[in-house]
Structure formats: C-alpha cells, structure tokens
Scaffold this motif. Structure first.
Motif: not given
Length: 805
Positions: A764-778
């Motif tokens: 997601s492109g929205h910083p308040l979305s639960p999907y902002y940065g999702s999967g990045h750590a993996d």
C-alpha cells in the motif's frame, strides 16, 4: 503598571495552556485527514459500469484477489483498487513519461520536464491509443473509469496531495499507455544515451583503443547459445602511447567513486524443464530496479470465467503495474513467465544534414524537407508556464548533437506507432509455451528477455516486445546518415525471425541481462550495452550442479551472495600489499582481509575493501584513456562500460608500459597507490579500516517519493528501515541501498501453492494502511512468503450502483 503586568502574565499563561491543546487539535485534524484518504477495505462500494459484482479480497500482506465474471469488470475493479492504494505513484509515472512533473513540483522539476517533453510522449500515447484494437481500448477505458471512481470514492484526496497542497487530476485512457512508456525510459534510456557517448569516445581515440574498451564480451560470457567472445588486443604503442607528455590531456578521476554502486536496470530469470522438476517446469524471476516505498509492483490475483470455455476458470497470479490493467509477470496455472531487460539495441541516432542556405530544412531521400516544429507548454506550479520548441524530422525528434556538432534525431522503438499495446493480457489465457511465445513476440512493451515454462515441463526463451527491422549497410551502434533512403528502419522484425530457444538440451535456461545468443539472432538484437556475464555465469553454474530441483533450490540461487567474481581481485590485493612498504595502513588492511568469508555479507570489512580496491584500480586505468579523448572533447565523460572488467584485467596481466597512467613508473606502483588511497580514506573514518563493513556502506535507503521534501522525522516514518543489506552487483543477489530485486518469485505452473514470493517496499501507498511496508522485512532477511495470497482478512464487494442501494 501592576495590572498591565498581570494581564501579560495571564495572557502568557493562557497561551502556554492553549499551545498543547492546539498542537493536539492539529495532530488530530491531520490524523483524521490521513484516515479519510485510506482505501476502503471492507463492506460494499458502488462502481459505475460493472455488469455484476466483483469481490476484492486482501490477505495479511495486502495481496489483492479480484473475482469477477468478465475481464472488463476486472479491469474496472483493478483500476478502482490501484487508485485507492497507489494513485500518487501512478500519477508520477504518467507525469515522468509525459514531462509534466513541474505542474506538481514547480521549477525544481523543469530540467527533467524539458528533457522528457522533447519526446512528446503524451501526443504519441494518444495516437497509440487510437490504434489499439477495439477490445483493448475498451479494457483501457474500463480501467480508466475504475481509477477515477476509486479516486473520487476516497473521503479525502491521497495524502501526498495534502502534503504538496495540490489536487489530483483525473485519469485519462492514454495515461495507461504513458505508464508503459515510462518503463521504456526506465529500461532503455541508458542505452539510448550510451550510443552518444560511444560516438565521442570513438572519435577521440584510435580505432584499436576504442575497440579494446568497447568490445561486447569476453571470458565472463555465459550465453545460452554460442561461446564466449574473444576480447580484442590492447592498442600497440605505435597506435596509442598514454605516457607521452601532453598538456592537453586532462585527468578526471572521480574521487570516492568506489562508494557508488555499479547498477543498471536489469533482472535475473532462469528456469528448469519439468524433467528436472518432477513434472511442471520451474520458473524463477527477480527484476532489478530502483527501489522505493511503496513497491513499484502490486501483488495481484485475477480470477474470472474463461471467455471461450465456460467450464474453465482463469486464475492468474503475479504482480500488476499500477496504472495498467495487466499482470506483468506471474503464473496462470498453465504457464509461468518472467522478464529481464534485454539490452538489445532498440534506438538509433540519425545525423541530420542541414541545408546550408536554410537551417529550417534538412536533407531526405525526397530532397530538402522542412523541420516540423511543435510548441509544447510546460505547466509550472507557482510560476509562469514555459514554452518549449520541439523540432522533429521524418525519423524522429532532434534531441542531441554528435561530437562534431551535427544535429541528431532519435529513432527509438518507444516513438513508433504500435510500440505499446495490451497484448500481454492474452498470457492470462495461454496454456502452452508455444502460444506464450506468440503473445510475447507481439507484445507492445520494451524488449525483454522472456523465459516461460508450462505445466507439461516445456521451457523456452525469446524476446518479448518490439524489435526494429533495420535495412542498409550502417553501424547501428553509432550515429549514421539516413538521407539516401536506403538505410534505416522498415517496421518491425517479423516473429519468424525472432531469437528463440525452445527446450534446450541442457533443460535449463538462464539470463542476467548478459548476451544470450550469437550469430544471426544477435544481429537482429544488436548490442545496447549488455551486462558483464559474471552474474549470469554464477546462475548457470549453480543450475548445472544439480539434476533435480524444487522451488527452494531456485530461491536459494536468487539469494546467492557468494563473491566469486571478486576472488581474483582479493588475491591481487593480497599480492599488492606484500609489495607495499611496511606501514600502518598496510598492516590494518591485511588484518581486515582476514575476515574474508567469500560472500558480500553485511559484517565483512574484507569484502568492502576488495570491492573498493577494484573500483579504484578501474577508475585509474579507464580515466587514463578518457583523458586522451578529452584532448579533443574537453567535456567528455566516459560512459558506463559494462564489459570493462575484461579490458582492465588484460592490462593487469600484460602490463603494457605505454598504457600505464604517466604518474606511475610501473604497474605495481599503480596498484600499491590504489591500495594506499582506499586504505587511508577508510582509516580516516571512526573505527578505522576494520569498522568499514559492507553493511555500513550497503545500507538500505528505500524511500517514499516525497521523503526528501519532508522534515526528517516525517521522512523516517515514510521510509523503510535503514537495514544493512547483503549482496552486490556481480552476483545473483544484486543489491545496493536503493536498487535491487523489486520482487522475487519461484513457481511451477499448476503447483502455485508450493511457490515462493517476496517484495520490498510494501503493497500500500498509505502510511496508515496495515499494508504499508508489508512483506518488506521478509524481503530484507531473505524469507520467502507464499506465491499465492493467503486467507482473506478483508473483503470488499464492488457493486453496480443499482445493486448497492
């Protein structure tokens, strides 16, 4: 006086009490505004034009699954979802291709707009749209309508427009074509500019020296067909002596260039046949691009009834590109496909012979023609608009001058009619490798290496996208005169002549942007600056070590950060240090080299030292040649020579005195001086040489497009964490702070449940979305997530308006 003092005191006390309240109110208002621009994730939403409802499901990473009854509803729904999650990023792509960024960012973006507007891509995209088949135009229009509905359905405009105090403009149909054209710039512009620089280099050096520096391959080659090329011999002392004193020779060594990364848009792709993978073929792909948050790609699954076989369901999973209604790479249960940048020669520069009596005319095969002048208006936020004149010939716009001042017109695939289409969507219905090849070769995309496998175990490689058909005897790697009419382009290469390798005897295919073929196939492709074959060679050798593969095996190859390419440079540095006089820098460097583990690992100081030493040596040697070219062309800058490793290593082995930089008496002195310079630079930093780990230099800088314009505490909130990253340029796990694998997947068509996927930057492109940065750590740690989306966490139904009431 006392009363006045008391009033001031009360006023100050009131202000002190009010300021925190005002701060809280402002924070709360900002938070509410941000909340208002969040995408809608659950419930129902009306969308005009839908024939029936479309189900939108999101899993724990925000991967989107769309279920619809036809492809047009899917296009509309995908546009809606893309707009709600990524409209600002889509806007940047269309504006960057059209040269319209200054309308959003003001005068700071004018230089980029002036350069890009010379291509007049919006006008070209509009013409290309009119030429699309009717079905594709309908898909584009449905996607456009979905985008605009998704945008207007937000309670508050996307947050980047709040920060920039601007309003988003509605999406237009040609904007989707501009998004594809923006990928032409990303993937081919460096090759286009390279030809200009090579022309000057050739004019500034003896021919033998030019050939020695700019050859196309050598011992690192790992083609699918053919043998490694033989690198040319160095020029003789009679042809070129770089040690002769000459006050006109100007050295221009870029200090600390070794702290930069040797990167170019590319990718890895490889496959093994089903005979090596228990039935279906296995396909792996990681596309290397500049990294940002959110990711360039959008994890997408499309499910809808087969239009010609009602009993069948099309189930396509992969990544889409926000701004366009197609899956770019992925799998459809029958085939899996992947891309790497081809680096073929897809553009030519034409020398324009101007009429000496009238500078507005040029020579063509039909005689003197008038240059066409287009007046483009550059909209500039906050100040007066600017008018730009674009001068065009029958071949293309005049965008540069040759080394001798002759005007040059650019002939580029991206400028041609039918260079963009939506044929790629047809891959969703394809069930065999052979049919996939037909679709790929007719696709209107930047020319890509296309590796595909099917569930029956077949694999193939070809070029997806347009290849120009050249006629006449001219060298396409340098500007040429086309005015006689017997030289130039005559449309597109026919599919029957496309390079193609199907089910090779090795039962393996591989590509890392290096040369893949030779002979007639290479003649059709040309050389647009192929990458050094070290990365490709490492992939090939890993594939040849086994006779049986599962998805985890290919994923481990994608994460391979072994420093095989630098091993000989490590040995050279160790020998060099033994020649150096005893000193603190030598002792500390030797101590740091002891931690060499053969990998580009984040804690290795040895890897960073060897890498930096190599770049220092290369800079010193190559600048000696470019200084010769600057005698005639003082502003000349050496282009990126991806194959220069071959030339430099030959010089280090043969050590010809006449090609040694004149400040050194022998080659050993040059090597010692390079080692000393890099060691002393590292010594001068806190902790000295041993503290200069690779992870310190190779630290993630994956940023939001706006973060550079914002205060640090806000930028830090928008950007991804500054993690140290393993990997580097000449190995499968290619990595720099903001460049690398924009996604990774491994999949067997028909067995997608066992496939792997990872992606940086989030969904997601929205910083308040639960999907902002999702999967990045993996992605950072190399942990693979499932190829298919997981169980849905959010469900949204998009309904025709009458059904939502």
């Amino acid at each position: 006086m006392i009363v006045a003092m008391m009033r001031r005191f009360n006023l100050i006390r009131w202000l002190l009490l009010a300021l925190p309240v005002l701060a809280l109110l402002l924070t709360g208002a900002s938070w509410l505004l941000l909340q208002g621009s969040l995408p809608k994730y659950d419930g129902e939403a009306p969308v005009s034009g839908l024939s029936t409802s479309v189900a939108v499901e999101r899993d724990a990473l925000g991967s989107v699954t769309l279920r619809a009854q036809d492809r047009f509803d899917l296009a509309r729904a995908l546009g809606y979802v893309h707009a709600q999650e990524r409209f600002f990023e889509m806007d940047l792509m269309r504006r960057s291709a059209a040269g319209e960024l200054a309308e959003l960012f003001g005068v700071a973006a004018l230089p980029a707009d002036r350069k890009t507007r010379g291509h007049r891509m919006r006008a070209r995209a509009t013409a290309m749209l009119a030429d699309l088949p009717e079905v594709q135009r309908r898909l584009v229009n449905a996607y456009r309508d979905g985008v605009n509905e998704g945008l207007t359905a937000l309670m508050v405009r996307p947050f980047p427009y709040l920060l920039t105090r601007t309003q988003p403009h509605a999406w237009r149909s040609e904007d989707s074509l501009l998004v594809i054209l923006s990928m032409y710039f990303t993937l081919q512009e460096s090759s286009v500019q390279r030809e200009l620089q090579l022309s000057t280099l050739r004019a500034g050096l003896p021919e033998s020296a030019y050939q020695f520096l700019a050859a196309s391959g050598g011992e690192w080659d790992a083609p699918l067909v053919g043998a490694p090329f033989q690198w040319p011999h160095p020029p003789s002392s009679e042809e070129l002596d770089l040690r002769k004193p000459d006050p006109d020779r100007k050295r221009n060594i870029q200090n600390h260039r070794n702290d930069q990364h040797d990167e170019a848009s590319g990718s890895n792709s490889f496959a093994v046949a089903g005979s090596l993978a228990a039935g279906a073929a296995l396909v792996a792909n990681d596309m290397h691009l500049s990294l940002r948050t959110p990711s360039l790609w959008f994890r997408t699954r499309l499910i809808y009834p087969h239009p010609h076989r009602p009993e069948r369901v099309i189930d396509t999973n992969g990544v889409s590109l926000p701004g366009a209604p197609a899956i770019v790479v992925g799998s459809n249960r029958h085939i899996a496909w992947s891309f790497t940048n081809s680096y073929g020669d897809m553009a030519d520069w034409v020398r324009i012979m101007v009429d000496p009596a009238d500078s507005s005319r040029y020579r063509s095969a039909e005689g003197w023609k008038s240059v066409t002048v287009h007046r483009e208006i550059l909209r500039v936020r906050g100040t007066t608009d600017e008018m730009l004149e674009v001068r065009e010939t029958e071949w293309g716009p005049i965008l540069a001058s040759d080394h001798d001042g002759t005007p040059l017109a650019l002939v580029w695939v991206a400028h041609q009619a039918n260079s963009v289409n939506l044929d790629l969507i047809n891959l969703e219905q394809v069930e065999t490798v052979d049919n996939a090849i037909i679709v790929a070769q007719n696709a209107g995309i930047p020319a890509q290496n296309f590796i595909v496998g099917d569930r029956d175990g077949n694999i193939a490689w070809t070029i997806a996208g347009r290849i120009p058909l050249r006629i006449g005897q001219y060298n396409p790697s340098e500007p040429a005169d086309w005015s006689e009419g017997n030289t130039g382009w005559r449309g597109w290469l026919e599919s029957a002549k496309y390079p193609l390798i199907s089910n090779p005897p090795e039962q393996r295919l591989w590509n890392g942007n290096a040369r893949a073929v030779d002979g007639a196939m290479l003649e059709h492709l040309g050389d647009g600056g192929y990458e050094l074959g070290a990365r490709t060679q490492q992939i090939r050798d890993s594939l040849q070590k086994s006779e049986h593969f599962i998805p985890a095996d290919l994923f481990s190859i994608q994460l391979d950060d072994r420093a095989l390419f630098l091993s000989r440079w490590r040995q050279l540095l160790e020998r060099t240090l033994n020649l150096a006089p005893a000193s603190a820098w030598r002792t500390e460097t030797q101590a740091a080299l002891r931690d060499w583990d053969g990998h580009a690992s984040i804690n290795s100081a040895a890897y960073r030292i060897v890498r930096t030493f190599r770049q220092e040596v290369i800079d010193s040697i190559l600048d000696n040649f470019s200084a010769e070219a600057r005698r005639r062309y003082p502003n000349f800058l050496l282009p990126r020579l991806a194959q220069s490793e071959h030339a430099v290593w030959i010089l280090l082995e043969q050590r010809p005195l006449h090609l040694l930089p004149p400040e050194y008496t022998d080659w050993n002195q040059l090597l010692v001086a390079c080692a000393q310079r890099i060691a002393e630079r590292m010594q001068a930093q806190p902790g000295g040489i041993t503290a200069r780990t690779w992870g310190e230099q190779n630290t993630a800088a994956i940023q939001h497009p706006l973060s550079r314009m914002l205060p640090g505490f806000i930028a830090q909130w928008l950007d991804m964490p500054r993690d140290p990253l393993p990997g580097d340029s000449y190995m499968p796990r290619i990595q720099s702070p903001n460049f690398g694998a924009s996604q990774r997947f491994v999949v067997a068509p028909g067995d997608e449940e066992q496939g792997y996927f990872s992606m940086p930057g989030g969904q997601s492109g929205h910083p308040l979305s639960p999907y902002y940065g999702s999967g990045h750590a993996d992605w950072v740690t190399g942990k693979a997530t499932a190829f298919l989306p997981g169980p849905p966490e959010h469900r949204l139904s998009l309904l025709p308006p009458r059904s939502s009431q």
